[in-house]
Design an enzyme around this catalytic site. Sequence first.
Site, PDB file in Angstrom:
ATOM      1  N   CYS A 143     -36.126  -3.779 -17.508  1.00 45.54           N
ATOM      2  CA  CYS A 143     -35.791  -5.001 -18.224  1.00 45.54           C
ATOM      3  C   CYS A 143     -36.761  -6.136 -17.841  1.00 45.54           C
ATOM      4  CB  CYS A 143     -34.332  -5.376 -17.965  1.00 45.54           C
ATOM      5  SG  CYS A 143     -33.684  -6.600 -19.119  1.00 45.54           S
ATOM      6  N   TYR A 144     -36.322  -7.105 -17.049  1.00 47.58           N
ATOM      7  CA  TYR A 144     -37.236  -8.162 -16.598  1.00 47.58           C
ATOM      8  C   TYR A 144     -38.444  -7.552 -15.894  1.00 47.58           C
ATOM      9  CZ  TYR A 144     -38.909 -12.325 -14.089  1.00 47.58           C
ATOM     10  OH  TYR A 144     -39.688 -13.348 -13.602  1.00 47.58           O
TER      11      TYR A 144
ATOM     12  N   GLY B 131     -33.398  -9.271 -14.417  1.00 47.35           N
ATOM     13  CA  GLY B 131     -33.122 -10.605 -13.904  1.00 47.35           C
ATOM     14  C   GLY B 131     -32.813 -11.558 -15.036  1.00 47.35           C
TER      15      GLY B 131
ATOM     16  N   HIS C 228     -31.196  -0.736 -19.389  1.00 50.29           N
ATOM     17  CA  HIS C 228     -30.696  -0.513 -18.027  1.00 50.29           C
ATOM     18  C   HIS C 228     -30.202   0.923 -17.886  1.00 50.29           C
ATOM     19  CE1 HIS C 228     -30.886  -4.682 -16.571  1.00 50.29           C
ATOM     20  NE2 HIS C 228     -30.692  -4.994 -17.843  1.00 50.29           N
TER      21      HIS C 228
ATOM     22  N   GLU D 275     -29.467   2.286 -15.172  1.00 51.46           N
ATOM     23  CA  GLU D 275     -28.573   2.389 -14.016  1.00 51.46           C
ATOM     24  C   GLU D 275     -27.102   2.241 -14.378  1.00 51.46           C
ATOM     25  OE1 GLU D 275     -30.033  -1.971 -14.083  1.00 51.46           O
ATOM     26  OE2 GLU D 275     -30.734   0.025 -14.664  1.00 51.46           O
TER      27      GLU D 275
ATOM     28  N   LYS E 209     -19.503   2.122   0.427  1.00 46.72           N
ATOM     29  CA  LYS E 209     -18.216   2.602   0.937  1.00 46.72           C
ATOM     30  C   LYS E 209     -18.065   4.116   0.802  1.00 46.72           C
ATOM     31  CE  LYS E 209     -14.144   1.344   2.596  1.00 46.72           C
ATOM     32  NZ  LYS E 209     -13.945   0.355   3.662  1.00 46.72           N
TER      33      LYS E 209
ATOM     34  N   ASP F 143     -14.185   1.758   8.005  1.00 48.09           N
ATOM     35  CA  ASP F 143     -15.523   1.349   8.423  1.00 48.09           C
ATOM     36  C   ASP F 143     -15.665   1.300   9.939  1.00 48.09           C
ATOM     37  OD1 ASP F 143     -15.836   1.032   5.698  1.00 48.09           O
ATOM     38  OD2 ASP F 143     -15.435  -1.116   5.758  1.00 48.09           O
TER      39      ASP F 143
END
Length: 514
Positions: free
Chosen positions: A81-82, A55, A169, A171, A370, A227
């Site tokens: 992180c945060y 964050g 991070h 990710e 998606k 979709d």
Amino acid sequence: MGSRILILDCGSQFTQLIARRVREARVYSEIHPVATRSLEWIREWKPDGIILSGGPNSVNDAGAPTIDPALLDVAPVLGVCYGMQLIAKLSGAPVVAAGRREYGRAEIEVLDTTGLFGGFAPGEKSTVWMSHGDHVDEVPPGFVATARSGHTLAGMRHTSRPIHCMQFHAEVAHTARGAEMIENFLFDVCQCTPDWTPGHFIDLEVARIRELVGDKRVICGLSGGVDSSVAAVLVHRAIGDQLTCVFVDTGLLRLHEREQVERMFGSHMGIKLVTVRAEERFLSALAGVDEPERKRTIIGHTFIDVFEDATSEAGKDADFLVQGTLYPDVIESVSATGGPSATIKTHHNVGGLKPGMKFTLIEPLRELFKDEVRNVGRELGLPEEMVGRHPFPGPGLAIRVLGAVSEPVVDMLRRADAIYLEEIRAAGLYNEIWQAFAVFLPVRSVGVMGDGRTYEHVIALRAVTSTDGMTADWYQFPHEVLGRISSRIINEVDGINRVVYDVSSKPPATIEWE
């Protein structure tokens, strides 16, 4: 539901990537703003693990996102992180401002090869992505350091509780072995089972829809895009002929869109389909409107009016409306502090719905990205030509006409767009591109045709590569392909004398122009 991970969003720009990495490991995850979920709610949700995201705040700021310390005993926790800094502060360690921010690629040294770093060698160096100002100065009581970056603590874990932290991070793609670290948390620490598959999702959603709907009737607003098509087939599997699809020709569709949808759904899939010709209704409502958000609102409200009229005229009293809302539409609408985030653009099926409409919404894809929707479509047996189609916005060509919408302008854009996509397919590039489309610009330029001066319209071409539309890079076409596209559009579409190519990435631009 099986295994599932709760991601508490503290405001990071990378939070959505955490969810994607978890799901790529075939474990279900959900993102919720950290400020809006009580300890009681979290316990009732029964997560197999909890991830605290990064964050932009300092944990020392007044009003910074925080948690009840008892959360650390609900399930295994990963602080990113945060999230690491927050755990450190709540556990009694100082969090201090760094002399300078550590942003970008960094090299960490692995100190502990258990937990997140299982499979690493002691002392191994690994490239990670850092993005922080504050840092944890020393490990809290009961914790040990697991990684360092220079003189900065880059990772820590509790010695007796399943609490693990990383200052970097994992990710993001720039962290070389980030997926491995996340999987270590999911499977070694949380003991998750990789059971989040398209087939599992379909089984759960079919059962949920049957229970929700009972013997009532359902209507689906079918656009022909990926979709809404996947949503329609999924709901049809659950309730069969209780579903009626309504395809609305808004006059804002791609070339031959109506004919393709009627052939695919009415003939091949056996789904009840009502086609409503509403071109004049939409174009009249949009006449003179050039503000993008106003366009979206008008289209969203008109859609609901058309649905209500269609069901009334058909003598069917439908209680539910199916929409193809996706997870990015949902998670981008709420901030980490629980309030609304900045509105970039309203989806006609999210912010543009008509107040007081009579339908109860069914959104079977609202938990999917998606690419997950495409995989569900394949599992449902939809043809590749449908599930592999580039995304098409609900408001249609109206938001690809910059400025006021009119029938002649939409027709020019429609024909230019068809040529563009035809040439991309002919070059064998369609499946390399996540989305490609033409945009009508509200400018004219001087040209020369047949030794005479022209003063005509400009078409912009857009093509991007992406995984889920959250970020995107512009596609680098071979020059000869762009040349063929430009030549055909200028020669075959009356009123166009110039073609330009958009080389903006997302961010800072969005994929669509409006």
